[in-house]
Design a protein around this motif. Sequence first.
Motif, PDB file in Angstrom:
ATOM      1  N   MET A 171       0.800  -0.621  -0.528  1.00  0.00           N
ATOM      2  CA  MET A 171       0.419  -0.157   0.265  1.00  0.00           C
ATOM      3  C   MET A 171       0.947   1.192  -0.375  1.00  0.00           C
ATOM      4  SD  MET A 171      -3.126   0.597   2.228  1.00  0.00           S
ATOM      5  CE  MET A 171      -4.307   1.769   2.078  1.00  0.00           C
TER       6      MET A 171
ATOM      7  N   PHE B 103       0.666   5.478  -0.286  1.00  0.00           N
ATOM      8  CA  PHE B 103      -0.332   6.633   0.922  1.00  0.00           C
ATOM      9  C   PHE B 103      -0.855   8.113   0.339  1.00  0.00           C
ATOM     10  CE2 PHE B 103       0.345   2.279   3.611  1.00  0.00           C
ATOM     11  CZ  PHE B 103      -1.380   2.327   4.332  1.00  0.00           C
TER      12      PHE B 103
ATOM     13  N   ALA C  26       3.224   8.076   4.770  1.00  0.00           N
ATOM     14  CA  ALA C  26       2.493   7.212   6.164  1.00  0.00           C
ATOM     15  C   ALA C  26       3.295   6.405   6.565  1.00  0.00           C
ATOM     16  CB  ALA C  26       1.503   6.805   6.244  1.00  0.00           C
ATOM     17  N   LEU C  27       4.996   7.365   6.253  1.00  0.00           N
ATOM     18  CA  LEU C  27       6.441   6.599   6.528  1.00  0.00           C
ATOM     19  C   LEU C  27       6.651   6.617   8.160  1.00  0.00           C
ATOM     20  CD1 LEU C  27       8.586   8.565   4.113  1.00  0.00           C
ATOM     21  CD2 LEU C  27       7.737   5.812   4.268  1.00  0.00           C
ATOM     22  N   VAL C  28       6.967   6.111   9.269  1.00  0.00           N
ATOM     23  CA  VAL C  28       7.225   6.692  10.696  1.00  0.00           C
ATOM     24  C   VAL C  28       8.147   7.116  10.719  1.00  0.00           C
ATOM     25  CG1 VAL C  28       7.519   5.428  12.723  1.00  0.00           C
ATOM     26  CG2 VAL C  28       6.265   4.442  11.083  1.00  0.00           C
ATOM     27  N   GLU C  29       7.854   8.564  11.025  1.00  0.00           N
ATOM     28  CA  GLU C  29       8.574  10.097  10.533  1.00  0.00           C
ATOM     29  C   GLU C  29       9.973   9.820  11.772  1.00  0.00           C
ATOM     30  OE1 GLU C  29       7.713  13.017   9.271  1.00  0.00           O
ATOM     31  OE2 GLU C  29       6.353  11.861   8.236  1.00  0.00           O
ATOM     32  N   ARG C  30       9.679   8.781  12.651  1.00  0.00           N
ATOM     33  CA  ARG C  30      10.871   9.410  13.548  1.00  0.00           C
ATOM     34  C   ARG C  30      12.200   7.729  13.248  1.00  0.00           C
ATOM     35  NH1 ARG C  30      11.800  12.956  17.475  1.00  0.00           N
ATOM     36  NH2 ARG C  30      12.741  11.567  19.080  1.00  0.00           N
ATOM     37  N   LEU C  31      12.057   7.255  12.617  1.00  0.00           N
ATOM     38  CA  LEU C  31      12.859   6.219  11.416  1.00  0.00           C
ATOM     39  C   LEU C  31      13.577   5.996  10.709  1.00  0.00           C
ATOM     40  CD1 LEU C  31      10.594   2.800  12.201  1.00  0.00           C
ATOM     41  CD2 LEU C  31      11.823   4.301  14.171  1.00  0.00           C
TER      42      LEU C  31
ATOM     43  N   SER D  60      10.688  -2.429   7.338  1.00  0.00           N
ATOM     44  CA  SER D  60       8.823  -2.807   7.667  1.00  0.00           C
ATOM     45  C   SER D  60       8.374  -3.288   6.908  1.00  0.00           C
ATOM     46  CB  SER D  60       8.499  -1.256   8.770  1.00  0.00           C
ATOM     47  OG  SER D  60       7.960  -0.070   7.719  1.00  0.00           O
ATOM     48  N   GLY D  61       8.010  -3.313   5.692  1.00  0.00           N
ATOM     49  CA  GLY D  61       7.602  -3.933   4.832  1.00  0.00           C
ATOM     50  C   GLY D  61       8.107  -5.118   5.041  1.00  0.00           C
TER      51      GLY D  61
ATOM     52  N   ARG E 241      15.063  -5.727  15.411  1.00  0.00           N
ATOM     53  CA  ARG E 241      16.255  -4.896  13.495  1.00  0.00           C
ATOM     54  C   ARG E 241      16.743  -5.982  13.177  1.00  0.00           C
ATOM     55  NH1 ARG E 241      12.533  -1.282  16.023  1.00  0.00           N
ATOM     56  NH2 ARG E 241      12.046   0.665  15.680  1.00  0.00           N
TER      57      ARG E 241
ATOM     58  N   ARG F 116       9.220   0.948   0.239  1.00  0.00           N
ATOM     59  CA  ARG F 116       8.048   0.228   1.932  1.00  0.00           C
ATOM     60  C   ARG F 116       7.106  -1.385   1.053  1.00  0.00           C
ATOM     61  NH1 ARG F 116       5.435   3.200   6.175  1.00  0.00           N
ATOM     62  NH2 ARG F 116       3.998   4.003   4.082  1.00  0.00           N
TER      63      ARG F 116
END
Lengths: 263, 272
Positions: free
Chosen positions: A83, A85, A89-94, A102-103, A116, A158
């Motif tokens: 998906m 977006f 919709a990325l995890v901003e702090r990663l 994360s995919g 990790r 991702r």
Amino acid sequence: MLKLDKLTKIYKTGDKALSEVDLEVPKGQVIALIGPSGAGKSTLIRCINRLVEPTSGSATLDGINITTLNSGGLRRERRRMGMIFQEYALVERLTVMENILSGRLGYVGFWRSFLRKFPQSDVDEAYRLLDRVGLAHMADKRADELSGGQRQRVGICRALIQDPALLLVDEPTASLDPKTSREIMRLIVEMCRERDLAAIINIHDVNLAKMFVQRVVGLEMGHMIFDGAPEELSPDVLTRIYGEEDWEATIETVDDDDEEDGS
Amino acid sequence: MPSKINSSGQKVWQVRDRNGQLLNWALWMGAAIIFYISWMKISDQTTWFFVYDAPRIAADIGGRALPPKWEYITKLGKPIWDTLNIATLGTMFALIMAVPIAFMAAQNTTPSKLFARPLALLIIVSTRSVNSLIWALLLVSIVGPGVFAGLIAISIRSIGFCAKLLYEAIEEIDETQVEAIRATGGSGWQVMVYGIVPQILPAFAGIAVFRWDINIRESTVLGLVGAGGIGLQLQSSLNILAWPQVSLILAVILVAVVIGEFVSAKVRGAII
């Protein structure tokens, strides 16, 4: 490959967002889903991977009915649906790398993902994808340091690292400038061609849609009212989808752009 | 309705109409009357002789308290260390317990809105509403006097505080990031670790040092009720009217609090 059968969604408020949508997407086909805001485009693609639970009807991916799966089965099938977006919709702090990896969460156990410790093959693939979208030097940057276009490229990575059969793309260009929008659309379509992926792309920019896809589906108030080639989008059809407006200009510019980008 | 049309057909605007103006004036009048009545009541119940005498008494105590009894500092090392330990360990225990409670209390992560959420909110309210000195008073009678009672008192008092701020942070996260992780096929715990935790980590760190900072100040008085730390020395020095010792203890507390503030400001600055 993907088959929607009378897919319907009625929200708790009583709003009928989708009403009996039938749609079949063969392997490798990229379709654009157009329609005004609130027509149910986002709801439609979210009902396919069940981020939104459909009220009735079914969505079938390669013979597996997604709508009736239990949570474990649903997670297995979600791996096959990447998906992308609107707001990335990325995890901003990663970091970029963590976001891409994360995919692979659907394939990796909890502790490995928590620490990790992703398999080397996943890491290799992540670097390959980053290189492909031109962000090889960004792997260790935090996602919130990237520009909009760069973030969307990471979002694409991702989705692709999931090794999906289908891409669900929700307004990929709505937050981007016109040039970046085209680059992102081109990248998505190219990736789909390279990997023989089917894709449903929600988009409200009709020109952009006509430039890149072979099939357009029009949605209005939850009803599918158009399904055909981009050339068939006449002013008449656009009026039915979006309402009364002078559509001639829209169609003119598309013809020009088509020649320009018709490679 | 401030906009209206006057007799000459002109549109006029004023911030309040006539009734609004009157109401506004009446409220100020009411406030003034209440202030006057309260002032009279307090004045009647005050023995003004003692108040007139206050500067002299304060100067007298100040004179006895100064200079501080510096050699007494050798006896304060252990108590102030106890106080810092109560604050630090108490904050850690509180955070360990506050995290699951916060996830239970947040609208978007609670496992059940009917059972878990009300329970979590009840824990938050009940631990927050009782002062740590009163918790300490209770715990001294339950687990006996000493550092342990203070430690538990500080942690209980901090649970509600930390859990409340943390669950508010959880409710404010960006749901699309969570949605994106869920769409990859991640499990519930993976969604938590990848989608939620990175978003609340800065808030968590901020809450931790903020509460630690408060707890240093709160734990200095716990000794007054026998729950360990430097307050114990303060209590006994006050009892024997050893003013030079009291002034030294106050100075030591001041230094500890300033150091605590400094550290927490540094940590908070580093996070944001």
